[in-house]
Write an enzyme that holds these catalytic residues in place. Sequence first.
Site, PDB file in Angstrom:
ATOM      1  N   CYS A 278      -5.098  35.717  26.062  1.00 31.25           N
ATOM      2  CA  CYS A 278      -6.442  35.771  26.476  1.00 31.25           C
ATOM      3  C   CYS A 278      -7.254  36.747  25.477  1.00 31.25           C
ATOM      4  O   CYS A 278      -7.041  37.920  25.496  1.00 31.25           O
ATOM      5  CB  CYS A 278      -6.854  36.134  27.684  1.00 31.25           C
TER       6      CYS A 278
ATOM      7  N   CYS B 159      -9.694  39.192  27.303  1.00 31.98           N
ATOM      8  CA  CYS B 159      -9.015  40.213  27.725  1.00 31.98           C
ATOM      9  C   CYS B 159      -8.712  41.429  26.820  1.00 31.98           C
ATOM     10  O   CYS B 159      -9.030  42.700  27.306  1.00 31.98           O
ATOM     11  CB  CYS B 159      -7.626  39.830  28.208  1.00 31.98           C
TER      12      CYS B 159
END
Length: 316
Positions: free
Chosen positions: A71, A74
Amino acid sequence: MQQPRNFSLYGAVDLGARQAAAQRQQAPVADGQSAPHSEYVFDVTEAAFETDVLERSRTVPVVMDLWAEWCGPCKQLSPVLEKLAVEAAGAWVLAKVDVDANPQLSAALQVQSIPMVLAVIGGQLVPGFLGALPEAQVRQWLTQVLQVAKQVGLPGGDSQGDPELAGEDLPSGAPDGGDREPELAEAQRAMERGDLDGAAAAFERKLAASPGDPVAAIGLARVNLFQRVDSYDQAQARRDAAAHPDDADAQIRVADIDMAQGHAGEAFDRLLGVIRRTSGDDKNKARQHLVGLFELFPPGEPQVNKARATLSSLLF
Protein backbone atom coordinates in the site's frame (compact mmCIF):
# COMPACT_ATOMS: atom_id res chain seq x y z
CA MET A 1 -17.86 2.29 9.62
CA GLN A 2 -20.02 -0.13 11.56
CA GLN A 3 -18.60 -1.33 14.85
CA PRO A 4 -17.77 -5.07 14.79
CA ARG A 5 -19.75 -6.96 17.38
CA ASN A 6 -17.52 -7.89 20.29
CA PHE A 7 -14.47 -7.63 18.00
CA SER A 8 -15.07 -11.25 17.03
CA LEU A 9 -12.46 -12.79 14.73
CA TYR A 10 -13.75 -14.79 11.81
CA GLY A 11 -12.94 -15.80 8.23
CA ALA A 12 -10.27 -17.91 6.60
CA VAL A 13 -6.66 -17.64 7.66
CA ASP A 14 -4.23 -16.81 4.83
CA LEU A 15 -1.12 -18.66 5.94
CA GLY A 16 0.85 -17.41 2.94
CA ALA A 17 0.19 -13.80 3.87
CA ARG A 18 1.15 -14.53 7.46
CA GLN A 19 4.46 -16.04 6.42
CA ALA A 20 5.27 -13.22 4.03
CA ALA A 21 4.46 -10.62 6.68
CA ALA A 22 6.61 -12.41 9.24
CA GLN A 23 9.51 -12.44 6.80
CA ARG A 24 9.09 -8.71 6.17
CA GLN A 25 9.19 -8.00 9.89
CA GLN A 26 12.46 -9.93 10.21
CA ALA A 27 14.05 -8.23 7.19
CA PRO A 28 16.17 -5.06 7.50
CA VAL A 29 14.26 -1.80 7.27
CA ALA A 30 14.44 -0.36 3.76
CA ASP A 31 15.09 3.27 2.95
CA GLY A 32 12.02 5.44 3.36
CA GLN A 33 10.33 2.99 5.72
CA SER A 34 10.03 3.40 9.47
CA ALA A 35 10.90 0.98 12.24
CA PRO A 36 7.67 0.91 14.24
CA HIS A 37 8.90 -0.65 17.45
CA SER A 38 9.16 1.66 20.45
CA GLU A 39 7.53 2.39 23.76
CA TYR A 40 4.69 4.17 22.00
CA VAL A 41 4.52 2.34 18.66
CA PHE A 42 4.11 -1.42 18.36
CA ASP A 43 2.85 -4.16 16.07
CA VAL A 44 -0.37 -5.99 16.93
CA THR A 45 -1.38 -9.53 16.02
CA GLU A 46 -4.69 -11.30 16.25
CA ALA A 47 -3.46 -13.34 19.19
CA ALA A 48 -2.42 -10.26 21.16
CA PHE A 49 -5.26 -7.95 20.13
CA GLU A 50 -7.30 -8.31 23.31
CA THR A 51 -4.32 -7.60 25.56
CA ASP A 52 -2.42 -5.07 23.46
CA VAL A 53 -5.43 -3.08 22.24
CA LEU A 54 -8.65 -3.75 24.14
CA GLU A 55 -7.19 -4.03 27.62
CA ARG A 56 -4.62 -1.31 27.05
CA SER A 57 -7.36 1.04 25.81
CA ARG A 58 -8.84 1.05 29.31
CA THR A 59 -5.83 3.05 30.51
CA VAL A 60 -4.72 5.01 27.43
CA PRO A 61 -6.24 5.70 23.99
CA VAL A 62 -4.98 3.23 21.38
CA VAL A 63 -4.78 4.44 17.77
CA MET A 64 -4.78 1.64 15.21
CA ASP A 65 -2.95 1.98 11.89
CA LEU A 66 -4.14 -0.69 9.45
CA TRP A 67 -1.64 -1.05 6.62
CA ALA A 68 0.03 -3.43 4.17
CA GLU A 69 3.43 -3.61 2.49
CA TRP A 70 1.98 -3.13 -0.98
CA CYS A 71 0.00 0.00 0.00
CA GLY A 72 1.68 3.18 -1.24
CA PRO A 73 -0.46 5.66 0.75
CA CYS A 74 0.24 3.60 3.88
CA LYS A 75 3.93 4.39 3.49
CA GLN A 76 3.05 8.08 3.48
CA LEU A 77 0.73 7.98 6.49
CA SER A 78 2.50 5.54 8.83
CA PRO A 79 5.61 7.69 9.41
CA VAL A 80 3.36 10.63 10.27
CA LEU A 81 1.44 8.58 12.85
CA GLU A 82 4.65 7.18 14.31
CA LYS A 83 6.17 10.65 14.60
CA LEU A 84 3.07 11.99 16.35
CA ALA A 85 2.97 8.99 18.71
CA VAL A 86 6.53 9.69 19.81
CA GLU A 87 5.67 13.39 20.24
CA ALA A 88 2.66 12.48 22.37
CA ALA A 89 4.97 10.62 24.78
CA GLY A 90 2.29 8.25 26.06
CA ALA A 91 -0.83 10.39 25.85
CA TRP A 92 -1.87 7.81 23.25
CA VAL A 93 -0.15 4.80 21.71
CA LEU A 94 -0.02 3.53 18.14
CA ALA A 95 -0.90 -0.08 17.35
CA LYS A 96 0.11 -1.12 13.82
CA VAL A 97 -1.86 -3.92 12.15
CA ASP A 98 -0.55 -5.57 8.99
CA VAL A 99 -3.81 -6.57 7.30
CA ASP A 100 -2.10 -9.28 5.26
CA ALA A 101 -0.69 -10.95 8.35
CA ASN A 102 -3.95 -10.61 10.33
CA PRO A 103 -6.85 -11.39 7.99
CA GLN A 104 -9.27 -12.39 10.73
CA LEU A 105 -8.67 -9.18 12.66
CA SER A 106 -9.07 -7.18 9.46
CA ALA A 107 -12.38 -8.91 8.79
CA ALA A 108 -13.58 -8.26 12.33
CA LEU A 109 -12.76 -4.58 11.94
CA GLN A 110 -14.52 -4.58 8.55
CA VAL A 111 -11.50 -3.20 6.73
CA GLN A 112 -12.45 -2.43 3.12
CA SER A 113 -9.60 -0.13 2.12
CA ILE A 114 -6.27 1.02 3.55
CA PRO A 115 -4.70 2.97 5.04
CA MET A 116 -7.40 2.93 7.67
CA VAL A 117 -7.02 4.57 11.06
CA LEU A 118 -9.31 4.26 14.07
CA ALA A 119 -9.00 4.48 17.83
CA VAL A 120 -10.09 2.36 20.76
CA ILE A 121 -11.05 4.08 24.02
CA GLY A 122 -12.20 2.09 27.02
CA GLY A 123 -12.73 -0.97 24.84
CA GLN A 124 -14.92 0.91 22.36
CA LEU A 125 -14.14 1.83 18.75
CA VAL A 126 -13.84 5.50 17.88
CA PRO A 127 -14.50 6.44 14.24
CA GLY A 128 -11.36 7.28 12.32
CA PHE A 129 -10.47 7.99 8.71
CA LEU A 130 -9.39 6.39 5.45
CA GLY A 131 -6.50 7.48 3.27
CA ALA A 132 -3.25 9.34 3.83
CA LEU A 133 -4.43 12.61 5.36
CA PRO A 134 -2.06 15.58 5.75
CA GLU A 135 -0.34 15.82 9.12
CA ALA A 136 -2.44 18.84 10.17
CA GLN A 137 -5.68 16.90 9.70
CA VAL A 138 -4.27 13.88 11.53
CA ARG A 139 -3.36 16.14 14.46
CA GLN A 140 -6.88 17.56 14.47
CA TRP A 141 -8.40 14.07 14.66
CA LEU A 142 -6.00 13.05 17.43
CA THR A 143 -7.04 16.11 19.43
CA GLN A 144 -10.63 14.92 19.18
CA VAL A 145 -9.61 11.43 20.31
CA LEU A 146 -7.90 12.84 23.40
CA GLN A 147 -10.89 15.03 24.16
CA VAL A 148 -13.16 11.98 24.08
CA ALA A 149 -10.76 10.06 26.32
CA LYS A 150 -10.81 12.95 28.76
CA GLN A 151 -14.61 13.08 28.66
CA VAL A 152 -14.89 9.45 29.71
CA GLY A 153 -12.30 9.95 32.45
CA LEU A 154 -9.72 7.68 30.88
CA PRO A 155 -6.43 7.69 32.77
CA GLY A 156 -3.74 8.77 30.35
CA GLY A 157 -6.14 10.41 27.93
CA ASP A 158 -5.43 13.86 29.20
CA SER A 159 -2.86 16.55 28.65
CA GLN A 160 0.35 14.63 27.93
CA GLY A 161 1.71 15.50 24.53
CA ASP A 162 -1.20 17.79 23.63
CA PRO A 163 -1.03 21.44 24.71
CA GLU A 164 -4.69 22.01 23.89
CA LEU A 165 -5.66 19.64 26.67
CA ALA A 166 -3.11 20.73 29.26
CA GLY A 167 -3.95 21.62 32.81
CA GLU A 168 -4.59 18.49 34.89
CA ASP A 169 -2.20 16.06 36.56
CA LEU A 170 -2.50 12.31 36.18
CA PRO A 171 -2.19 9.75 38.98
CA SER A 172 1.45 8.91 39.57
CA GLY A 173 1.06 5.18 40.13
CA ALA A 174 2.19 4.03 43.55
CA PRO A 175 2.07 5.95 46.80
CA ASP A 176 5.25 7.49 48.12
CA GLY A 177 6.79 6.04 51.22
CA GLY A 178 8.83 7.45 54.05
CA ASP A 179 7.83 10.55 55.94
CA ARG A 180 4.69 11.19 53.89
CA GLU A 181 2.89 8.01 54.99
CA PRO A 182 1.85 9.38 58.42
CA GLU A 183 -0.74 11.56 56.67
CA LEU A 184 -2.45 8.46 55.32
CA ALA A 185 -2.44 6.89 58.77
CA GLU A 186 -3.87 10.10 60.19
CA ALA A 187 -6.63 10.09 57.57
CA GLN A 188 -7.46 6.49 58.41
CA ARG A 189 -7.74 7.24 62.13
CA ALA A 190 -9.95 10.26 61.41
CA MET A 191 -12.29 8.15 59.29
CA GLU A 192 -12.50 5.49 61.99
CA ARG A 193 -13.70 8.05 64.52
CA GLY A 194 -16.13 9.61 62.01
CA ASP A 195 -14.16 12.83 61.52
CA LEU A 196 -14.64 13.32 57.77
CA ASP A 197 -13.28 16.86 57.82
CA GLY A 198 -10.11 15.68 59.53
CA ALA A 199 -9.71 12.82 57.06
CA ALA A 200 -10.18 15.17 54.12
CA ALA A 201 -7.57 17.56 55.50
CA ALA A 202 -5.04 14.74 55.96
CA PHE A 203 -5.59 13.43 52.43
CA GLU A 204 -5.25 16.97 51.06
CA ARG A 205 -1.91 17.41 52.85
CA LYS A 206 -0.72 14.14 51.39
CA LEU A 207 -1.75 15.23 47.89
CA ALA A 208 -0.07 18.61 48.34
CA ALA A 209 3.16 16.82 49.21
CA SER A 210 2.72 14.07 46.60
CA PRO A 211 0.40 15.19 43.79
CA GLY A 212 -1.49 12.37 42.17
CA ASP A 213 -0.84 9.86 44.96
CA PRO A 214 -3.43 7.17 44.16
CA VAL A 215 -4.19 6.14 47.74
CA ALA A 216 -4.77 9.71 48.85
CA ALA A 217 -6.73 10.58 45.71
CA ILE A 218 -9.12 7.66 46.16
CA GLY A 219 -9.38 8.32 49.88
CA LEU A 220 -10.26 11.98 49.36
CA ALA A 221 -12.82 11.11 46.69
CA ARG A 222 -14.52 8.69 49.09
CA VAL A 223 -14.52 11.20 51.95
CA ASN A 224 -16.08 13.79 49.65
CA LEU A 225 -18.74 11.26 48.69
CA PHE A 226 -19.63 10.57 52.33
CA GLN A 227 -19.76 14.29 53.05
CA ARG A 228 -22.18 14.85 50.19
CA VAL A 229 -24.40 11.97 51.25
CA ASP A 230 -24.49 13.24 54.84
CA SER A 231 -25.97 16.48 53.53
CA TYR A 232 -28.85 14.73 51.72
CA ASP A 233 -32.33 13.86 52.95
CA GLN A 234 -32.09 10.39 51.50
CA ALA A 235 -35.81 9.60 51.46
CA GLN A 236 -36.60 12.90 49.77
CA ALA A 237 -33.74 12.41 47.32
CA ARG A 238 -35.22 9.10 46.17
CA ARG A 239 -38.70 10.61 45.83
CA ASP A 240 -37.29 13.47 43.74
CA ALA A 241 -35.38 11.08 41.49
CA ALA A 242 -38.45 8.93 40.93
CA ALA A 243 -40.58 11.96 40.08
CA HIS A 244 -37.97 13.58 37.80
CA PRO A 245 -36.04 10.89 35.93
CA ASP A 246 -34.29 13.39 33.63
CA ASP A 247 -33.28 15.84 36.37
CA ALA A 248 -29.52 15.40 36.55
CA ASP A 249 -29.18 16.86 40.05
CA ALA A 250 -31.89 14.56 41.43
CA GLN A 251 -30.32 11.49 39.85
CA ILE A 252 -26.83 12.49 40.99
CA ARG A 253 -27.94 12.61 44.62
CA VAL A 254 -29.36 9.08 44.46
CA ALA A 255 -26.31 7.84 42.58
CA ASP A 256 -24.19 9.16 45.45
CA ILE A 257 -26.41 7.41 47.97
CA ASP A 258 -26.24 4.12 46.06
CA MET A 259 -22.48 4.41 45.77
CA ALA A 260 -22.04 5.12 49.49
CA GLN A 261 -24.14 2.03 50.22
CA GLY A 262 -21.91 -0.13 48.05
CA HIS A 263 -24.15 -0.34 44.98
CA ALA A 264 -21.70 0.94 42.38
CA GLY A 265 -23.37 -0.74 39.42
CA GLU A 266 -26.71 0.85 40.22
CA ALA A 267 -25.10 4.26 40.62
CA PHE A 268 -23.30 3.98 37.29
CA ASP A 269 -26.42 2.74 35.48
CA ARG A 270 -28.51 5.60 36.89
CA LEU A 271 -26.14 8.25 35.55
CA LEU A 272 -25.63 6.46 32.25
CA GLY A 273 -29.41 6.53 31.86
CA VAL A 274 -29.43 10.30 32.32
CA ILE A 275 -26.65 10.66 29.76
CA ARG A 276 -28.59 8.47 27.33
CA ARG A 277 -31.87 10.35 27.72
CA THR A 278 -30.78 13.97 28.01
CA SER A 279 -28.68 16.58 26.25
CA GLY A 280 -26.99 19.87 27.01
CA ASP A 281 -26.24 20.83 30.60
CA ASP A 282 -28.01 17.85 32.19
CA LYS A 283 -26.10 15.37 30.04
CA ASN A 284 -22.76 17.05 30.71
CA LYS A 285 -23.45 17.36 34.44
CA ALA A 286 -24.27 13.64 34.68
CA ARG A 287 -21.18 12.73 32.64
CA GLN A 288 -18.86 14.79 34.82
CA HIS A 289 -20.29 13.32 38.00
CA LEU A 290 -20.02 9.78 36.64
CA VAL A 291 -16.36 10.33 35.78
CA GLY A 292 -15.87 11.64 39.32
CA LEU A 293 -17.36 8.42 40.73
CA PHE A 294 -14.85 6.42 38.69
CA GLU A 295 -12.15 8.04 40.83
CA LEU A 296 -13.45 6.14 43.85
CA PHE A 297 -11.87 2.96 42.48
CA PRO A 298 -8.34 1.84 41.62
CA PRO A 299 -7.43 1.22 37.96
CA GLY A 300 -8.80 -1.94 36.41
CA GLU A 301 -11.99 -2.21 38.48
CA PRO A 302 -14.35 -4.29 36.25
CA GLN A 303 -17.48 -2.27 37.02
CA VAL A 304 -15.65 0.94 36.14
CA ASN A 305 -14.30 -0.56 32.92
CA LYS A 306 -17.81 -1.62 31.92
CA ALA A 307 -19.34 1.76 32.72
CA ARG A 308 -16.52 3.62 31.01
CA ALA A 309 -17.02 1.59 27.83
CA THR A 310 -20.76 2.29 27.89
CA LEU A 311 -20.09 5.99 28.42
CA SER A 312 -17.70 6.03 25.48
CA SER A 313 -20.33 4.46 23.22
CA LEU A 314 -22.94 7.04 24.33
CA LEU A 315 -20.70 9.94 23.33
CA PHE A 316 -20.68 8.97 19.66
